[in-house]
Design an enzyme around this catalytic site. Structure first.
Site, mmCIF file in Angstrom:
data_model
loop_
_atom_site.group_PDB
_atom_site.id
_atom_site.type_symbol
_atom_site.label_atom_id
_atom_site.label_comp_id
_atom_site.label_asym_id
_atom_site.label_seq_id
_atom_site.Cartn_x
_atom_site.Cartn_y
_atom_site.Cartn_z
ATOM 1 N N TYR A 143 0.850 -1.182 0.000
ATOM 2 C CA TYR A 143 0.000 0.000 0.000
ATOM 3 C C TYR A 143 0.887 1.233 0.000
ATOM 4 C CZ TYR A 143 -3.370 3.498 1.652
ATOM 5 O OH TYR A 143 -4.162 4.619 1.777
ATOM 6 N N ASP A 238 9.212 2.827 -0.192
ATOM 7 C CA ASP A 238 8.166 3.499 0.559
ATOM 8 C C ASP A 238 8.392 3.152 2.023
ATOM 9 O OD1 ASP A 238 5.960 4.348 1.892
ATOM 10 O OD2 ASP A 238 4.488 3.533 0.481
ATOM 11 N N LYS A 266 4.375 9.575 8.555
ATOM 12 C CA LYS A 266 4.052 9.059 9.889
ATOM 13 C C LYS A 266 4.967 9.601 11.008
ATOM 14 C CE LYS A 266 1.059 5.560 8.190
ATOM 15 N NZ LYS A 266 1.039 4.563 7.154
HETATM 16 C C1 LIG Z 1 0.391 4.963 5.680
HETATM 17 C C2 LIG Z 1 1.138 4.651 4.480
HETATM 18 C C3 LIG Z 1 1.082 5.463 3.343
HETATM 19 C C4 LIG Z 1 0.138 6.620 3.233
HETATM 20 O O1 LIG Z 1 0.395 7.629 4.137
HETATM 21 P P1 LIG Z 1 -0.801 8.678 4.468
HETATM 22 O O2 LIG Z 1 -0.150 9.665 5.376
HETATM 23 O O3 LIG Z 1 -1.882 7.865 5.097
HETATM 24 O O4 LIG Z 1 -1.227 9.265 3.174
HETATM 25 C C5 LIG Z 1 1.898 5.166 2.286
HETATM 26 N N1 LIG Z 1 2.729 4.111 2.321
HETATM 27 C C6 LIG Z 1 2.815 3.304 3.388
HETATM 28 C C7 LIG Z 1 3.773 2.166 3.377
HETATM 29 C C8 LIG Z 1 2.007 3.532 4.493
HETATM 30 O O5 LIG Z 1 2.058 2.698 5.526
#
Ligand SMILES: *Cc1c(COP(=O)(O)O)cnc(C)c1O
Length: 426
Positions: A143, A238, A266
């Protein structure tokens, strides 16, 4: 009699789609009505109904120091005195960039944005602009936020709700995204060969943590690195979730594999909305105003968010909580595995540092297909039992459990006791 949470949810559903501002919060996969939180402190949430819960969601990752950390609160409060947004460069942005580039091995320059989604979206655009190619390889179950071209076989809420391929994403865009199974080197080699000179980037959650928690096979990430280099394809990590969590420098520090671009978020917001993308200077300088790839944000580098994030990173640097969080994570994972064994229940608990998940499966889970084949209804039973006994796990078996530095031995022992009695009801 309805609880306060139930009444609020009834009202919310009339005003907000599904009653929530982010889908997994609605408890659709575990069933029941979500609780509303009044306040959060340390490793605990207190609901509007007065229930105190040990929190293993940690606001989906950011709360690595626990909730409402006094130093972060103070940093925000000090910043607040100076105003909430400037729309000009501010000194905190420079300090943030200095901190990130210092600790994340591959990042020489960094651009702040407002969410993880923005970070991955901009990484993709930058990779396309830099390479002049348009196709992207992603992996099933990973994701990367709700970016159009990445919402193809995605994990997290999309998967929880059974629509990893979102409506509203044009086929023309989805066709630019090639989805491969994680942990399968040959699939990547084949795709690179079939799409020679068309792939701009491979984007990956190096430790996929949005369809449970999948760990890379030995040599897998290294192989991706060498394939990318050989084919002039950018490797994008990511690390929105793993960054600053599995070590201050994320998976790239833990494994020594260096991506070209990194998406972050985050933890670097300290609980406020933040994202960032970073990488080699040569690539990052393709961004506006220096380069032709446009990227911008009215509130990017917001002084309150910078203050919270900087303090969060400073605490990580000073306290280096990773070893003790790893220890607590292992204690919890080993404890859960023992409990399952004593009940004769097949359970895998993959764990890395302060992250772990429940896979009700006979064998190790290495990819998305194996993750969706687990007995998810078992997790739902455990989830509800634990919630009623004061432990809050993520409300989907596709989400990772997070520990904070406030989850100490006593809290883990208490949690294990409760897990033990929850398993008796399986
Ligand atoms: C949470 C998350 C996102 C998205 O971040 P948001 O601040 O919710 O837009 C993208 N990549 C990973 C791996 C995530 O865990």
């Amino acid at each position: 009699m309805k609880t306060e949470s139930e009444s609020l949810f009834e009202k919310a559903k009339k005003l907000i789609p599904g009653g929530v501002n982010s889908p997994v919060r609605a408890f659709r996969s575990v069933g029941g009505s979500p609780f509303f939180t009044k306040r959060a402190n340390g490793c605990h949430l207190t609901t509007v109904d007065g229930q105190e819960l040990i929190d293993y969601v940690c606001t989906w990752g950011p709360a690595i120091h626990g909730h409402n950390h006094p130093r972060i609160r103070e940093a925000i409060s000090n910043a607040l005195e100076q105003g909430t947004s400037f729309g000009t460069p501010g000194p905190a942005e420079v300090e943030m960039a200095e901190l990130i580039t210092e600790v994340v091995p591959s990042v020489e320059k960094v651009r702040m944005c407002n969410s993880g989604t923005e970070a991955t979206m901009s990484c993709i655009r930058l990779a396309r602009g830099y390479t002049g190619k348009s196709k992207i390889i992603k992996f099933a179950g990973c994701y990367h936020g709700h970016v159009d071209s990445l919402l193809v076989k995605a994990g997290s809420g999309a998967l929880t709700l059974g629509n990893p391929d979102s409506a509203g994403v044009p086929d023309s865009l989805a066709r630019e995204t090639i989805v491969l199974p994680y942990n399968d080197e040959q699939a990547v080699e084949d795709a690179l060969l079939e799409n020679k000179d068309e792939i701009a980037a491979i984007i990956i959650e190096p430790f996929p943590a949005n369809c449970g928690l999948i760990l890379p096979k030995p040599g897998y990430l290294e192989k991706l690195r060498s394939l990318c280099t050989a084919n002039k394809v950018l490797l994008i990590f990511d690390e929105v979730m793993t960054g600053f969590r599995l070590g201050i420098g994320g998976v790239q520090e833990r494994t020594g594999v260096t991506p070209d671009l990194t998406a972050m978020g985050k933890i670097i917001g300290g609980g406020l909305p933040v994202g960032a993308l970073g990488g080699k200077t040569e690539i990052m300088d393709y961004l506006a105003p220096l380069g032709p790839v446009y990227q911008a944000g009215t509130l990017s580098g917001n002084p309150l968010a910078m203050a919270a994030g900087i303090e969060s990173l400073r605490i990580l640097k000073e306290e280096n909580p990773y070893e003790s969080m790893e220890k607590m994570g292992t204690m919890l994972a080993v404890g859960i595995i023992e409990i399952a064994k004593s009940h004769g229940i097949a359970l895998q608990v993959p764990q890395a540092g302060s992250m772990l998940c429940f896979y009700f499966s006979e064998s190790q889970v290495d990819n998305f297909d194996q993750a969706i084949a687990c007995k998810h209804e078992r997790f739902n039973t455990i989830f509800q039992k634990l919630l009623s006994s004061g432990v809050y796990l993520p409300p989907s078996s596709y989400e990772t459990c997070f520990l904070s530095s406030q989850h100490n031995e006593e809290i883990i022992s208490l949690t294990l006791e409760k897990i033990k009695s929850a398993f008796s009801s399986l």
